[in-house]
Design a protein around this motif. Structure first.
Motif, short mmCIF file in Angstrom:
data_model
loop_
_atom_site.label_atom_id
_atom_site.label_comp_id
_atom_site.label_asym_id
_atom_site.label_seq_id
_atom_site.Cartn_x
_atom_site.Cartn_y
_atom_site.Cartn_z
N LEU A 330 56.08 14.29 -2.22
CA LEU A 330 55.67 12.92 -2.48
C LEU A 330 54.99 12.78 -3.83
O LEU A 330 54.38 13.72 -4.35
N SER A 331 55.11 11.60 -4.38
CA SER A 331 54.35 11.23 -5.58
C SER A 331 53.91 9.79 -5.42
O SER A 331 54.47 9.04 -4.62
N PHE A 332 52.92 9.41 -6.16
CA PHE A 332 52.46 8.02 -6.11
C PHE A 332 51.97 7.60 -7.49
O PHE A 332 51.57 8.44 -8.31
N ARG A 333 52.05 6.33 -7.72
CA ARG A 333 51.46 5.76 -8.92
C ARG A 333 50.69 4.51 -8.54
O ARG A 333 50.89 3.95 -7.45
N LEU A 334 49.83 4.08 -9.41
CA LEU A 334 48.95 2.96 -9.13
C LEU A 334 49.36 1.74 -9.94
O LEU A 334 49.85 1.87 -11.06
N CYS A 335 49.15 0.63 -9.33
CA CYS A 335 49.42 -0.66 -9.96
C CYS A 335 48.13 -1.47 -9.92
O CYS A 335 47.61 -1.77 -8.85
N ALA A 336 47.58 -1.77 -11.09
CA ALA A 336 46.32 -2.51 -11.18
C ALA A 336 46.57 -3.87 -11.82
O ALA A 336 47.28 -3.96 -12.83
N VAL A 337 46.01 -4.89 -11.24
CA VAL A 337 46.04 -6.23 -11.84
C VAL A 337 44.62 -6.51 -12.34
O VAL A 337 43.66 -6.50 -11.56
N VAL A 338 44.49 -6.72 -13.63
CA VAL A 338 43.19 -6.93 -14.27
C VAL A 338 43.15 -8.35 -14.81
O VAL A 338 44.08 -8.79 -15.49
N THR A 339 42.08 -9.07 -14.50
CA THR A 339 41.93 -10.45 -14.97
C THR A 339 40.81 -10.52 -16.00
O THR A 339 39.91 -9.69 -16.05
N ARG A 340 40.89 -11.54 -16.80
CA ARG A 340 39.92 -11.77 -17.88
C ARG A 340 38.95 -12.85 -17.43
O ARG A 340 39.37 -13.95 -17.05
N SER A 341 37.67 -12.57 -17.47
CA SER A 341 36.68 -13.56 -17.06
C SER A 341 36.51 -14.60 -18.16
O SER A 341 36.92 -14.38 -19.31
N PRO A 342 35.91 -15.75 -17.86
CA PRO A 342 35.67 -16.75 -18.91
C PRO A 342 34.81 -16.23 -20.05
O PRO A 342 34.84 -16.77 -21.15
N GLN A 343 34.04 -15.16 -19.78
CA GLN A 343 33.20 -14.56 -20.83
C GLN A 343 33.89 -13.36 -21.48
O GLN A 343 33.23 -12.53 -22.11
N ASP A 344 35.20 -13.25 -21.29
CA ASP A 344 36.00 -12.17 -21.88
C ASP A 344 35.56 -10.80 -21.38
O ASP A 344 35.48 -9.83 -22.14
N ILE A 345 35.30 -10.71 -20.08
CA ILE A 345 34.98 -9.45 -19.44
C ILE A 345 36.13 -9.09 -18.51
O ILE A 345 36.53 -9.91 -17.68
N PRO A 346 36.71 -7.88 -18.63
CA PRO A 346 37.81 -7.51 -17.73
C PRO A 346 37.31 -7.22 -16.33
O PRO A 346 36.27 -6.58 -16.14
#
Length: 1035
Positions: A330-346
């Motif tokens: 088996l192998s696995f990989r990760l999928c991340a969804v990153v959003t940008r805050s109104p203050q430009d903070i991830p």
């Protein structure tokens, strides 16, 4: 109604192939009357609609219907142009919060651009509650306030040069979807990628230069490929023999750029064994001639994923006798969804795993999502701390990727970004873990701005989310930035009238207004106020502190506005002294805001409680209650103070008299009398605030002052007494003040709290144990604090009457609520530490609240319903409550935004600026948030108040403002200055000088760091100012 016919396997259609289909059938409808730039795309429109309907059916949601005429919508308009799949989860979520304001356009012909560069929608699929969708036509067209585009319409001319906020443009999507470009930038930022040899056919605008950047080597192909084959061959074989690839058993060959950007690419990666290098070269040579300008062939070293650990196998005898079962690698990989805050903070919105066999590529569309913890457990990694460490590693890597995106885009021109207001607000990051036997490191494979969100949507409902304070600082939301950017766009250029400039602590308001491009018209009593130079228009009313003239000042200000040809879109107040005048101006100018009668109830502390004590529910109808908080009927109802049935509230009797000296027996009156009292509940007069002539009619059944499904606001109120003289105390004592059974009579019991009736900042507040102490404190305040000049800014312009309130134990909390048209739009809860005896000056605070979620919910409900019970239906209000063993108890309602540090803390933790929200409500713009009650916090604050009487020496030496400001600029602390530097003056009635706070992902660690800091700065001074004790209630 849109066609609901659908082909077989519609979700497997490639949208890149859809964009190449023939369109514009003979029966296509004529284009709309507007500036359209594309020919009709009717055939593609139908295909996209079929995708939408199939997706809705998969989610067990109803198919799209025609919208009935006459449905209203707000000014906010979030619009997606393109396939329904990439942003479907966002559209459905937005439909739950702001019905009909999330739009999907299936064709660019549904859009047009106005002469002023606004993007307009003529037709769209709108999203509503419960996942319902409607096909809607708009006449006049709706103005887009936030825009996203995706394939097959990611580069439409109609969207060029629009002025609305754009969260993902075609140029940005192509830029970050180019694997080569993203890997070069990742290597420059010291983020791991697979070792890569890139053979690029350069175009005229290729931004990359030939050379080596970290693990990526870029070779530019010449115009004559045959003459460069020997050079290319040497580069390929050198790469295959390099140290970075030598230990891998295979390499991966893929194409990038041009036609092969992001998820629309039809080029699948090819896995080749390193044992036969000539075969690798043969594949490369075969690929190169087909590359168009801007496209590249990428030869990359295969990164072996983290191998599963050996696990104890349990097999039956039959399984054992038949030989060992095959164990997949088996192998696995990760999928991340990153959003940008109104203050430009991830911020991390989603982190999931995809699992498959290691000998074949993992596809977004051919593997299901599961949590990292589940995946590690299945791979034999059972140590919980190992899972925490890997999640932390993956999270930090994904957050660093969005930081790279934001830094790169900040240096790009608006043309390259695809618009003046274009930026990447969300990005998908594909990564995996690899190990060399000693260390585990994350490797970023590429960016997929919309694919990660699209392919993981069906698992959102059941996905296991991480718990614990470590992850709270990383939680994001899809909708916060789209909502906030949309609302800023709506507010830009509006004119707001602000009444009262306030003191030094309010200086951030004028900076915020300038940041949001608002035009401020300021009215204040000081013609030389520093804020007068920070606003667009200023009008001085020297006697504004004399509230006996509020009605005259209201007329004066309105006349000045007319004479100056100023037409404000809203009117608001941030200074407690001017809330009544502001409400009168709003009423006169017909602007949205709390009505004068409601503000009058909230402004007078005892009147607030006595008004709420008079409310109850009777078959869903607002009435006055004959039941006191103890549940006992007033025994004085038949005594000498009993009111006659004919005297009702509308005839001038005050609520204060009603609740102080015995609740009126409404049961003896007629139904008309009761209804009259209900109807005029906001018209009841008081000696300070007369009934306002234009107070509203009673609330309609859908917005009752008293909730139908929750306790009456009377359950949160506390027995009070309005005191204007010592004789008031003596008369109350004769009626049971402080005696056993006083609560049953509606009177106040000792211990009690005495405070200024119209005061602020806890000045003059004291706990009293007896009638004698209350008389002594009243006389002391009467001698020290007589008029506004004795202590400016604490409400003495209203007089120095006092309130005697029954003392309530428990923990103290601030609840800042946002209410629009009677609906709760947002609420933020903070905890206050023990006050400093014998006064009630604030010492410490923390945010978010450490209370259990159900207790926080009780506080929010109490604050919201107390505001509605007083008639406060539009505004940002600060409500002070105590959480007792019997539930929330009200301290007071401030009919304006919370002061001190609250605005800054809420802005930094939640991304919501209450200053902008207050402006929005005043201008009639509904301040929608992704969640009214459960907006994720980006960390924890713990803060301490500095007071001159205890910290004068430290503030002049170890904790000077200069040093504290430098720490604030470095990000080491969060400093909120509440007074000017020259106000270092101690006194009996002092207010806090500043607030020093620490921020951390863990609440306990924030408190520990704050205590250590204060010890070093000299702010911890036991036993006089013992921060160990003041922080103890938060543990």
């Amino acid at each position: 109604m849109l066609s609901h016919s659908h082909p077989s396997h519609p979700l497997q259609l490639s949208l890149s192939s859809l964009s190449r289909m023939a369109v514009a059938p003979p029966d296509a409808p004529p284009s709309l009357q507007s500036r359209h730039f594309n020919p009709p795309t009717y055939g593609l429109e139908q295909k996209l609609n079929q995708l939408l309907q199939q997706a809705l059916r998969e989610l067990n949601l109803p198919e799209t219907q025609d919208l009935l005429p006459g449905v209203e919508h707000s000014d906010q308009c979030l619009c997606v142009l393109g396939s329904p799949l990439p942003y479907l989860s966002m559209l459905l979520e937005a439909g739950q919060r702001t019905q009909g304001d999330a739009l999907l356009c299936l064709s660019p012909s549904w859009l047009s651009r106005s002469s002023s560069s606004s993007l307009l929608v003529h037709k769209a699929v709108t999203f509503d509650l419960g996942g319902r969708t409607f096909i809607s036509n708009f006449s006049p067209p709706r103005k887009v306030t936030y825009f996203l585009s995706c394939d097959p319409y990611s580069n439409e001319e109609v969207t060029f040069e629009t002025d609305c906020p754009i969260g993902s443009s075609g140029p940005l999507g192509r830029f970050w979807g180019d694997v080569l470009t993203s890997r070069v930038l990742l290597q420059k930022a010291s983020l791991n990628t697979p070792p890569t040899l890139a053979l690029l056919n350069p175009s005229a605008d290729t931004p990359l230069e030939e050379g080596v950047v970290g693990a990526v080597e870029l070779v530019l192909l010449g115009k004559t490929l045959k003459s460069n084959l020997d050079l290319i061959r040497n580069k390929v074989f050198s790469f295959l023999e390099s140290k970075a690839v030598r230990h891998a058993d295979k390499v991966v060959l893929r194409r990038s750029g041009g036609r092969f950007v992001d998820w629309a690419a039809s080029s699948k990666p090819v896995y080749l064994s390193l044992d036969i290098t000539e075969e690798v070269w043969a594949y490369v040579v075969k690929l190169l001639p087909g590359l168009l300008p801007g496209e590249a062939a990428l030869l990359e070293g295969f990164c072996p994923p983290l191998k599963p650990q050996a696990t104890l196998e349990v097999r039956t005898w039959e399984e054992y006798a038949g030989g060992p079962p095959p164990i997949p690698d088996l192998s696995f990989r990760l999928c991340a969804v990153v959003t940008r805050s109104p203050q430009d903070i991830p911020l991390i919105y989603k982190l999931v795993c995809r699992v498959g066999a290691s000998d074949s590529p993992l596809s977004h569309h051919q593997s299901l999502c599961q949590s990292l913890e589940t995946t590690l457990s299945e791979c034999g990694f059972t140590d919980p701390m190992f899972a925490v460490s890997l999640r932390h590693l993956a999270t930090n890597t994904a957050l660093d990727c969005l930081r790279l995106v934001m830094e790169t885009e900040s240096d790009m021109s608006s043309e390259k970004r695809g618009g003046v207001n274009a930026q990447t607000d969300m990005i998908g990051v594909d990564l995996l873990f690899t190990s060399d036997g000693a260390t585990i490191k994350p490797v970023v494979l590429g960016f997929h701005p919309s694919l990660c969100l699209h392919s993981s949507y069906p698992e959102q409902e059941w996905e296991i989310q991480p718990s614990g304070s470590e992850m709270e600082a990383c939680r994001g939301t899809l909708l916060l930035t789209p909502f906030i950017r949309s609302q800023r766009y709506l507010m830009s250029g509006k004119t707001v009238l602000v009444i009262g400039a306030g003191g030094y602590s309010k200086s951030f308001i004028w900076e915020a207004a300038r940041h949001y491009q608002l035009k401020i018209v300021l009215v204040d009593g000081d013609p030389n106020h520093f804020a007068s130079k920070m606003v667009d228009h200023f009008f001085a009313v020297p006697e504004i502190a004399d509230h006996q003239q509020d009605e005259q000042h209201c007329v004066l200000i309105c006349d000045w506005l007319i004479a100056s040809d100023l037409h404000p879109d809203g009117c608001v107040c941030f200074w407690d002294d001017c809330v009544i005048l502001t409400s009168q101006i709003c009423d006169k100018l017909r602007l949205r805001g709390p009505l004068p009668g409601a503000v009058a109830i909230a402004k007078e502390k005892s009147r607030t409680h006595l008004h709420l004590l008079s409310l109850t529910k009777a078959a869903g109808v607002l009435t006055a209650s004959v039941e006191l908080p103890s549940g006992q009927v007033d025994s004085q109802a038949d005594g000498e103070d009993r009111y006659k049935p004919g005297m009702n509230g509308s005839e001038g009797e005050t609520l204060r008299a009603l609740a102080e000296f015995g609740a009126r027996d409404y049961l003896t009156g007629s139904a008309d009398t009761i209804e009259s009292t209900c109807t005029h509940s906001l018209l009841v007069a008081s000696p300070r605030f007369p009934a306002h002539a234009s107070s509203p009619a009673p609330d309609d059944p859908f917005h009752p002052c008293v909730p139908l499904l929750s306790p009456s606001p009377s359950s949160y109120a506390v027995p009070c007494l309005h005191v204007e003289s010592v004789s008031d105390l003596n008369k109350a004592a004769a009626r049971g003040l402080g005696r056993p059974g006083a609560a049953q009579k509606g009177a106040v019991r000792f211990p009690a709290v005495m405070k200024l009736e119209y005061g602020a900042g806890a000045v003059g507040v004291r706990k009293v144990e007896s009638l004698a102490e209350s008389v002594a404190h009243f006389e002391r305040i009467g001698g020290d604090l007589k008029e506004e000049t004795d202590h400016p800014g604490i409400g003495l312009g209203w007089g120095n009457a006092m309130t005697l309130m029954e003392y309530v134990g428990g923990t103290e909390h601030d609840i800042d609520v946002v209410i629009f048209n009677g609906q709760l739009e947002g609420a933020f809860v903070s905890d206050n530490g023990p006050t400093r005896p014998p006064t009630f000056t604030e010492t410490t605070a923390q945010m978010p609240s450490g209370l259990a979620p159900d207790k926080r919910g009780q506080l929010i409900r109490a604050a919201y319903h107390a505001c509605l019970g007083c008639g406060l239906r539009d505004g940002v209000y600060n409500v002070e409550l105590k959480m007792t063993e019997l539930g929330p108890r009200l301290i007071e309602i401030n009919a304006r935004m919370g002061g001190f540090y609250l605005r800054n803390w809420i802005l930094q933790l939640y991304g919501v600026d209450l200053v902008l929200v207050a402006f929005m409500v005043a201008c009639g713009v509904r301040p929608r948030l992704p969640s009214a009650l459960d907006l994720p916090a980006g960390g924890h604050f713990a803060g301490v108040m500095c007071v001159v009487s205890q910290h004068l020496q430290a503030l002049r030496t170890t904790s000077s403002l200069t040093y504290l400001r430098s720490l604030h600029q470095e990000g080491a602390i969060c400093l909120n200055e509440l007074a000017a530097a020259d106000e270092l003056i101690a006194g009996e009635y002092e207010e806090p000088f500043c607030n020093v706070a620490m921020r951390d992902t863990c609440a306990e660690r924030a408190r520990q760091r704050l205590l250590a800091l204060c010890q070093a700065l000299g702010l911890h001074r036991p036993p006089h100012y013992d921060l160990t004790f003041f922080l103890s209630e938060f543990s």
